[in-house]
Design an enzyme around this catalytic site. Structure first.
Site, mmCIF file in Angstrom:
data_model
loop_
_atom_site.group_PDB
_atom_site.id
_atom_site.type_symbol
_atom_site.label_atom_id
_atom_site.label_comp_id
_atom_site.label_asym_id
_atom_site.label_seq_id
_atom_site.Cartn_x
_atom_site.Cartn_y
_atom_site.Cartn_z
ATOM 1 N N LYS A 93 0.854 -1.189 0.000
ATOM 2 C CA LYS A 93 0.000 0.000 0.000
ATOM 3 C C LYS A 93 0.891 1.241 0.000
ATOM 4 O O LYS A 93 1.879 1.292 0.746
ATOM 5 C CB LYS A 93 -0.905 -0.017 1.243
ATOM 6 C CG LYS A 93 -1.966 1.092 1.261
ATOM 7 C CD LYS A 93 -2.859 0.994 2.507
ATOM 8 C CE LYS A 93 -3.998 2.014 2.472
ATOM 9 N NZ LYS A 93 -4.882 1.910 3.645
ATOM 10 N N SER A 135 -9.886 2.195 2.500
ATOM 11 C CA SER A 135 -8.926 2.846 1.635
ATOM 12 C C SER A 135 -7.927 1.907 0.957
ATOM 13 O O SER A 135 -7.301 2.296 -0.026
ATOM 14 C CB SER A 135 -8.152 3.879 2.456
ATOM 15 O OG SER A 135 -7.345 3.229 3.426
ATOM 16 N N SER A 188 -10.496 0.155 6.770
ATOM 17 C CA SER A 188 -9.792 0.230 5.487
ATOM 18 C C SER A 188 -9.112 -1.050 5.032
ATOM 19 O O SER A 188 -8.614 -1.118 3.915
ATOM 20 C CB SER A 188 -8.746 1.350 5.532
ATOM 21 O OG SER A 188 -9.366 2.599 5.335
#
Lengths: 484, 492, 95
Positions: free
Chosen positions: B77, B156, B180
């Site tokens: 990420k 996210s 997330s």
């Protein structure tokens, strides 16, 4: 209060509180492992934490906490076993994270006090509201480029203790005495070097004025004053300004001001005005600071003797005057020097020598106690020569000057220069005889009742003996011959 | 195909020398090259670095070494700082930022031999539930719907989950602040684990809300997540909130089963508005656990409904402060101004997207003079009540089972004009974040449109082992074998 | 507690985010929507409840006072949009 400002419509008194920012002595910063030395190359003592890079996190330095606790103990203050760190949010060029980590709601140290001594010999106890730990900011340089400011973050993140006084101070002199005393205590504790020129101690000064008996009026904060003298001047200037505002029918606005030493006045610092909403909240990167009682007790046990206790001891044990004792304890090294000189000797005589010839010599040579040309041991040997009557007081001063100049031991100066006191009564009698013989007119005057001439004869005999005559024996011999 | 292997299968294949790390990495890089233009799951692809890491891994494998993740290609990420590889947090303001340091979690993965394919897309600064707020464009969910609308992968960690679901990576790092990890895992039909707050170091992860942020793995199986978390987790003295606890054998915990466990069903998670298929899946999940020997117990988490509102005070408040450092002075994008204030204001207005600006504004407001007590302080007190709910529940049960999200993936563009409707996506995930307890989402079924739905398992603080045990039982029972339409090797 | 555009501009100023007047109007609407929804917390009885700052339930560790970092000016300055030698550079600040 004795200090008042005489306004047009009567006297005003001052109300002063000080917030002192004292840089903590530690090897590394409060929340990062960067070094804290003064004067390093720009941005060379900066970690990614100090420069607030993404994802960087603070980890607290145990020694900085210990230093704050030691200082709290030295101020006879309450130690809060649970305290917390908050973020104080504002944007500034030398504040990389956009917030300062500080202890707003729950400081590590609570109420304490500082005892100050004033020139009239009186003392006052000034309340300390709190002491908390916080990060220092970086440094902006505004004079390196016509349109740019340069930022050096070496100082960013160094631990500061903010020490907040009660609004107990009433005169510039008291403010100066408070600052000097606080600095002495910090230096004794070894928690801050108190060096105001290098910025390791700075003061924000809160000033207001009022008529006697009134409650407090609006105060102004004069920021970042960096010497004791400037603090005193800033207070005078700001108080005078406020009196003028009030007396001309105006109102003093609560604001942040800056002291301009060149002009001797304070001016408004408007750039800080819109940043007043600091949005304090607990720093979520940190946990509560919980201190172990035994750890605090350990720090307490290791505290050095502090200036007040030392001064009291000097008065009680050495019989010094309060003034002499206060001067000698104002600096820890001086006090230690004195104690070495006084050990096993006439403590009062030692104090007189320190306060007199010794300090004068330091002043004259521009040396500090740390690099004094005369060591405490050497000064002690000089006092020993006086005590065992090897030399007299007058010669001692001469020997001391020689010690300052050459660094030689007093005994060898006395021997090499033949300064040993003459106690041989035959030699003294001969000197007396020759002086009396050389001054028949003075002798006649003396015998005619002019007693004051006795001193003249003593001086002449000493001179004849190159100053080395034992004063008591010279006196005895003269008195005997003159009364004969 | 190599890209169809689970992480554990790939690891075993490498150890058997059935294929090389270079081949495995190349297969995934091919998938990235083929699919990323369409899915936009990666912001930065570090192909050369990945190949070099794979070659190094092969050398170690040849020498008989076997790190837990040796030679396994992962997506990272783009919130984790990676030394020498651009790290953007999905924001224009960090668009040029190349960190000179490696986050603790990614350093742990590298220590264990992982290969990094690149940096996965995300909502800007991890603020979002749809991946629509990334400055580098939205991520498309590899799952599709009959109407052909492009779907969001959730957020996210949408890029991480899309990459894993589409078989562009064996697993990915993710972070969870209010859901997330779990919500996008549910949307993309994969497993994801948010460990206990403090289990993984936050050092080197771009901060969103420090008291909530927690890193975790996403992968196609619960077992894969266990292997990854075993590497990611661990005490880090550089993070004051990192827990100084040993890392358990999570993979072993996956084999424990649920016999004798008490599983709680929090009644406040049920509402009339819940779609029937989600209610049905939840009941199915409880039945599977009962079949596995667990006892099902009704419990109450009375402050559940206040979780989201609490979250939307606490998280923006912390974010408003955490994001103050993006000022155009020391790193990142700068927009010049007449004076420093103008430089700040322009840099931040142009550098941050609309959602980030909105949250900074809310956060600034709730901390500002006169409002702190009414908003922030009150939220912290409600947060204490939420934690107490969980503490009370865990006195009665060993774990909780709930749906992960209130819906399946929705279309790109939906809910964009109503921030609150968007926030409601996290209604089931936020309470656990507020309490700091561990949670896992496991794919358990499909909705009527053929989109994946996840079930959420929540456990006691630092008892991820029970969470893995329950998750693994659900996974086996569900036998979820459905595949997204867009994936490596699928006909275009 | 309803926000007007003037308050939005004050908050934007505190947050150092430029907003133009049209944006302030729109933001005021959005923020009021969110804040109105948040008001539901007023229903909760929080009397006597200690605020919870974070999820980590432990006391803070203290690190040893040793120099372990710094000495990396090139790395610290390497990402700066404007630097002058060993300094970061910003438009001149007038105090």
């Amino acid at each position: 209060m004795s200090y008042v400002i005489k306004g047009q419509d009567g006297p005003w008194e001052l109300v002063i509180g000080l917030e002192v920012h004292a840089q903590v002595i530690s090897r590394s910063k409060l929340f990062s492992g960067s070094a804290t030395e003064f004067g390093a190359e720009p941005n060379s003592q900066v970690s990614f934490v100090d420069a607030a890079f993404p994802g960087m996190l603070p980890v607290i330095n145990q020694e900085c906490v210990a230093q704050a606790v030691r200082t709290g103990l030295g101020l006879d203050a309450q130690i809060n076993l649970v305290s917390r760190f908050d973020r104080k949010n504002y944007f500034y060029a030398d504040l990389p994270a956009g917030y300062q980590i500080s202890q707003y709601a729950h400081p590590v140290v609570g109420g304490g006090h500082v005892e100050i001594e004033l020139s009239d010999g009186s003392t006052r106890r000034i309340g300390v509201t709190r002491l908390h730990l916080e990060q220092d900011a970086g440094k902006s340089l505004h004079d390196q480029h016509p349109t740019k400011s340069y930022i050096d973050l070496n100082r960013s993140g160094i631990a500061l203790m903010e020490i907040v006084s009660e609004p107990d101070l009433r005169t510039p002199e008291e403010a100066g005495a408070y600052l000097r005393k606080l600095r002495t205590i910090l230096r004794y504790l070894g928690t801050c070097d108190g060096n105001m020129e290098e910025g390791s101690m700075r003061a924000d000064v809160n000033v207001s004025v009022r008529r006697h008996g009134e409650p407090f009026r609006t105060r102004c904060e004069v920021k970042n004053v960096n010497s004791v003298r400037f603090v005193m001047q800033a207070i005078e200037a700001e108080a005078a300004r406020q009196v003028e505002v009030w007396e001309s029918g105006g109102t003093v606005e609560q604001e942040t001001r800056l002291f301009d030493p060149a002009r001797g006045e304070t001016r408004s610092m408007r750039s800080k005005e819109d940043a007043h909403d600091y949005r304090y909240f607990p720093d979520p990167d940190l946990l509560p600071l919980v201190l172990d009682e035994a750890w605090v007790a350990g720090l307490r046990a290791e505290l050095p003797e502090l200036p007040d206790a030392k001064r009291a001891r000097f008065v009680a044990k050495h019989g010094l005057s309060a003034y002499d004792a206060a001067v000698l304890v104002a600096d820890q090294e001086t006090a230690a020097f004195y104690e070495t000189v006084a050990a096993g000797r006439d403590a009062k005589l030692a104090a007189n020598w320190m306060m007199g010839d010794f300090f004068a010599a330091l002043n004259r040579t521009g040396r500090s106690i740390g690099d004094s040309p005369v060591s405490a041991a050497a000064l002690g040997q000089l006092l020993d020569l006086l005590a065992d009557r090897t030399i007299n007081g007058r010669i001692a001063k001469e020997v001391f000057e020689a010690m300052v100049e050459t660094g030689e031991a007093p005994a060898s100066i006395v021997e090499n220069r033949g300064l040993r006191q003459v106690t041989d009564t035959g030699a003294i009698d001969r000197a007396v005889d020759s002086v009396l013989a050389a001054n028949p007119d003075k002798l006649a005057e003396y015998r005619g009742g002019k007693d004051k001439l006795f001193g003249f004869f003593v001086g002449q005999v000493m001179k004849a003996m190159a100053g080395k005559g034992n004063p008591a024996l010279v006196n005895d011999a003269l008195r005997q011959r003159l009364s004969a | 195909m190599l890209t169809d292997l689970s992480l554990v299968e790939a690891r075993d294949g490498l150890r058997r020398r059935a294929f090389s790390a270079a081949e495995l990495t190349e297969a995934h890089l091919d998938a990235v090259a083929a699919l990323n233009p369409r899915l936009n799951a990666f912001i930065t692809v570090s192909a050369d670095r990945a190949r070099a890491q794979a070659v190094a891994a092969d050398a170690k494998l040849a020498a008989g070494e076997s790190g837990p993740l040796l030679g396994l290609p992962l997506a990272i990420k783009d919130l984790f700082c990676t030394e020498g590889v651009r790290t953007t947090a999905g924001s224009r303001i960090l668009e040029p930022f190349v960190p000179p340091y490696e986050s603790t979690v990614t350093a742990n993965l590298l220590r264990d031999g992982a290969v990094f394919l690149g940096k996965a897309n995300l909502d800007e600064f991890a603020m979002g539930s749809s991946n629509m707020t990334s400055a580098f464009g939205p991520v498309q969910n590899p799952w599709t719907r009959a109407d052909g609308a492009a779907l969001v992968p959730g957020g996210s960690s949408g890029g991480s989950c899309a990459a894993v679901a589409a078989r562009m990576a064996l697993g990915a790092t993710a972070t969870d602040t209010g859901g997330s990890i779990r919500q996008p895992a549910s949307f993309c039909g994969i497993a994801g684990v948010k460990p206990t707050y403090g289990r993984c170091s936050r050092w080197g992860i771009v901060a969103f809300a420090s008291s909530l942020d927690q890193a975790g793995p996403v992968a196609r199986t619960v077992g894969d997540c266990a292997v990854m978390l075993g590497s990611m987790a661990g005490f880090d003295p550089r993070d004051s909130t990192s827990a100084d606890r040993p890392v358990p054998d999570f993979a072993a915990a996956c084999r424990r089963g649920v016999r004798g466990l008490r599983i709680g069903v929090p009644r406040e998670y049920r509402s009339d508005a819940m779609p029937a298929e989600i209610e049905a899946l939840w009941q199915q999940g409880l039945a599977w656990l009962r079949d596995g020997g667990a006892e099902i117990v009704d419990v109450s988490l009375p402050h559940t409904k206040y979780g989201l509102a609490t979250y939307y005070i606490v998280a923006p408040a912390e974010a408003s402060s955490n994001l103050a450092r993006y000022d155009g002075v020391r790193f990142g994008r700068r927009v010049e101004g007449e004076d420093l204030t103008e430089l700040y204001e322009r840099t931040r207005a142009e550098g941050f997207g609309a959602e980030v600006r909105r949250r900074i504004m809310i956060g600034t407001y709730v901390l500002s003079a006169g409002y702190y007590d009414a908003y922030y302080l009150r939220a912290q007190k409600v947060r204490a009540l939420i934690l107490r709910d969980f503490t009370d529940a865990y006195a009665q049960v060993d774990a909780l089972l709930t749906p992960t999200a209130p819906s399946a993936a929705f279309a790109q563009g939906d809910k964009m004009d109503d921030p609150v409707a968007m926030y409601l996506n996290d209604v089931f995930t936020v309470p656990a974040s507020m309490a700091g307890v561990p949670g896992l989402s496991v794919p358990a079924g499909l909705d009527p449109q053929g989109l994946p739905l996840g079930l959420q398992v929540l456990g006691r603080p630092f008892d991820e082992e029970t969470v893995f045990a329950v998750g693994a039982v659900l996974e086996r029972a569900a036998g979820f074998r459905h595949l997204p339409a867009i994936r490596a090797g699928a006909p275009a | 507690m309803s926000l007007d555009p003037a308050t939005v501009r004050r908050i934007a100023r505190l947050a150092r985010i430029h907003v133009d007047p049209a944006e302030a109007e729109q933001l005021a609407g959005e923020m009021n929507g969110i804040l109105g929804w948040i008001e539901q917390l007023n229903e909760v009885d929080v009397d006597g409840i200690d605020p919870l700052t974070g999820a980590a339930q432990m006391a803070m560790r203290l690190r040893a006072d040793t120099v372990t970092d710094g000495g990396i000016p090139e790395l610290v300055l390497g990402n700066a949009p404007d630097r002058a030698g060993a300094f970061y550079a910003v438009p001149k600040v007038v105090e």
